[in-house]
Design a protein around this motif. Structure first.
Motif, PDB file in Angstrom:
ATOM      1  N   LEU A  45       0.837  -1.208   0.000  1.00  0.00           N
ATOM      2  CA  LEU A  45       0.000   0.000   0.000  1.00  0.00           C
ATOM      3  C   LEU A  45       0.870   1.256   0.000  1.00  0.00           C
ATOM      4  O   LEU A  45       0.591   2.213  -0.718  1.00  0.00           O
ATOM      5  CB  LEU A  45      -0.935   0.011   1.221  1.00  0.00           C
ATOM      6  CG  LEU A  45      -2.107  -0.962   1.181  1.00  0.00           C
ATOM      7  CD1 LEU A  45      -2.881  -0.926   2.502  1.00  0.00           C
ATOM      8  CD2 LEU A  45      -3.062  -0.654   0.026  1.00  0.00           C
ATOM      9  N   ARG A  46       1.948   1.248   0.791  1.00  0.00           N
ATOM     10  CA  ARG A  46       2.834   2.433   0.824  1.00  0.00           C
ATOM     11  C   ARG A  46       3.484   2.661  -0.535  1.00  0.00           C
ATOM     12  O   ARG A  46       3.653   3.799  -0.961  1.00  0.00           O
ATOM     13  CB  ARG A  46       3.906   2.277   1.905  1.00  0.00           C
ATOM     14  CG  ARG A  46       3.324   2.434   3.276  1.00  0.00           C
ATOM     15  CD  ARG A  46       4.383   2.519   4.360  1.00  0.00           C
ATOM     16  NE  ARG A  46       3.731   2.274   5.627  1.00  0.00           N
ATOM     17  CZ  ARG A  46       4.036   1.287   6.458  1.00  0.00           C
ATOM     18  NH1 ARG A  46       5.046   0.476   6.184  1.00  0.00           N
ATOM     19  NH2 ARG A  46       3.365   1.119   7.572  1.00  0.00           N
ATOM     20  N   ALA A  49       0.931   4.145  -2.765  1.00  0.00           N
ATOM     21  CA  ALA A  49       0.661   5.537  -2.385  1.00  0.00           C
ATOM     22  C   ALA A  49       1.804   6.470  -2.797  1.00  0.00           C
ATOM     23  O   ALA A  49       1.691   7.676  -2.635  1.00  0.00           O
ATOM     24  CB  ALA A  49       0.444   5.624  -0.880  1.00  0.00           C
ATOM     25  N   PHE A  80      -4.637   8.184   1.785  1.00  0.00           N
ATOM     26  CA  PHE A  80      -4.142   6.937   2.355  1.00  0.00           C
ATOM     27  C   PHE A  80      -4.352   6.981   3.867  1.00  0.00           C
ATOM     28  O   PHE A  80      -3.896   7.921   4.529  1.00  0.00           O
ATOM     29  CB  PHE A  80      -2.643   6.820   2.018  1.00  0.00           C
ATOM     30  CG  PHE A  80      -1.974   5.564   2.502  1.00  0.00           C
ATOM     31  CD1 PHE A  80      -2.682   4.396   2.745  1.00  0.00           C
ATOM     32  CD2 PHE A  80      -0.599   5.533   2.676  1.00  0.00           C
ATOM     33  CE1 PHE A  80      -2.047   3.236   3.166  1.00  0.00           C
ATOM     34  CE2 PHE A  80       0.055   4.386   3.089  1.00  0.00           C
ATOM     35  CZ  PHE A  80      -0.674   3.240   3.345  1.00  0.00           C
ATOM     36  N   GLU A  82      -3.267   5.008   6.993  1.00  0.00           N
ATOM     37  CA  GLU A  82      -2.364   3.952   7.444  1.00  0.00           C
ATOM     38  C   GLU A  82      -2.899   3.331   8.738  1.00  0.00           C
ATOM     39  O   GLU A  82      -3.710   3.933   9.440  1.00  0.00           O
ATOM     40  CB  GLU A  82      -0.971   4.530   7.674  1.00  0.00           C
ATOM     41  CG  GLU A  82      -0.353   5.048   6.385  1.00  0.00           C
ATOM     42  CD  GLU A  82       1.144   4.869   6.356  1.00  0.00           C
ATOM     43  OE1 GLU A  82       1.612   3.720   6.490  1.00  0.00           O
ATOM     44  OE2 GLU A  82       1.838   5.879   6.194  1.00  0.00           O
ATOM     45  N   LEU A 161      -6.654   4.526  -0.335  1.00  0.00           N
ATOM     46  CA  LEU A 161      -5.976   3.314   0.129  1.00  0.00           C
ATOM     47  C   LEU A 161      -6.180   3.207   1.633  1.00  0.00           C
ATOM     48  O   LEU A 161      -5.936   4.175   2.362  1.00  0.00           O
ATOM     49  CB  LEU A 161      -4.465   3.389  -0.160  1.00  0.00           C
ATOM     50  CG  LEU A 161      -4.019   3.583  -1.607  1.00  0.00           C
ATOM     51  CD1 LEU A 161      -2.494   3.491  -1.700  1.00  0.00           C
ATOM     52  CD2 LEU A 161      -4.654   2.555  -2.530  1.00  0.00           C
TER      53      LEU A 161
END
Ligand SMILES: Nc1ncnc2c1ncn2[C@@H]1O[C@H](COP(=O)(O)OP(=O)(O)OP(=O)(O)O)[C@@H](O)[C@H]1O
Length: 255
Positions: A45-46, A49, A80, A82, A161
């Protein structure tokens, strides 16, 4: 927004953490990212992003390499949330959500009526209207999680995300959040541990194991007993609950 990863790898010296991932997320699609602890979901995901520089391969948003976008350009396109999102402790809930408007404003302009409208709508969508003036530091874990989601919605991006967005939420808020996620016209990639929830609310599932993407497709294609045994090391039975939703029952792993 279309999100593409092509031969994407990322890692730290001596350790490959995301391995040669090929993924295309179509505009408006909701993709569920599943896999055991440490399989690389947050890391992927990071990378998607644009917060990690790949050691190989590329991430593209609508065909443009994310590395060529500056942070403001990225914030206007993708939000995003987290897993361990934190925020300055002195802010009120509405101020945290207003942070989502930062990229939309010039440096010298304060929030205008439109920014306030968007923030109010995001607070309402996440059932936070009554908490708008509460200090952030007084919130429960689930309330904080919903606040971060409201902030992401206030960003008004084409893509979202989310890293385990339901892990602190009670059942009603989990269902409401997943309804919101599956119903939004935004492109969504969401990491989830609840496989039945992933099956119910996502258009497509992507399964990670050891940094690699090992399966992708519909819930019935990905959630099979042999694959769950191989990846999660559990015996699973896949069926339907009384509401007709896909259900996954587990037996303890064979020793
Ligand atoms: N910066 C880093 N330096 C070293 N190791 C890292 C780093 N970031 C992640 N890792 C390791 O990479 C692996 C994948 O981590 P990641 O957080 O992406 O997994 P995950 O699938 O999201 O896990 P979880 O389900 O527990 O949230 C883990 O073993 C983690 O310890």
């Amino acid at each position: 927004m279309r999100i593409e990863a092509e031969h994407l790898s990322w890692g730290v010296p001596g350790k490959v953490i995301v391995r040669d991932v090929e993924l295309v997320v179509a505009p408006g699609e909701t993709v569920g990212l599943i896999g055991p602890n440490g399989s690389g979901k947050s890391s992927l995901l990071r990378c998607l992003a644009g917060l990690r520089t790949p050691v190989a391969g590329t991430v593209r948003w609508n065909g443009t390499d994310v590395a060529s976008r500056n942070p403001r350009e990225r914030a206007l396109r993708l939000a995003f949330v987290e897993q361990t999102a934190d925020t300055d402790s002195d802010l009120r809930v509405a101020d945290v959500v207003m942070l989502g408007r930062t990229a939309h404003r010039s440096r010298w302009r304060g929030p205008d009526a439109h920014d306030r409208e968007v923030v109010e709508a995001a607070l309402t969508r996440l059932d936070l209207g009554a908490l708008a003036d509460r200090p952030w530091k007084q919130l429960s874990g689930g309330e904080r999680q919903r606040t971060h989601l409201a902030r992401a919605l206030a960003q008004e991006t084409a893509a979202l995300l989310l890293d385990e967005p339901t892990n602190h939420l009670d059942v009603r808020h989990q269902l409401e959040l997943m309804e919101l996620v599956s119903g939004t016209p935004q492109t969504v990639v969401v990491a989830l541990h609840d496989l039945a929830q992933a099956a119910r609310y996502c258009d497509r599932l992507v399964l990670m194991h050891g940094g690699s993407l090992v399966a992708q497709g519909s819930a019935t294609e990905v959630l099979t007993a042999p694959l769950l045994r191989e990846v999660f090391e559990v015996d699973a039975e896949i069926g339907r609950d009384s509401l007709g939703h896909l259900a996954v029952g587990y037996r303890e792993p064979a020793r």
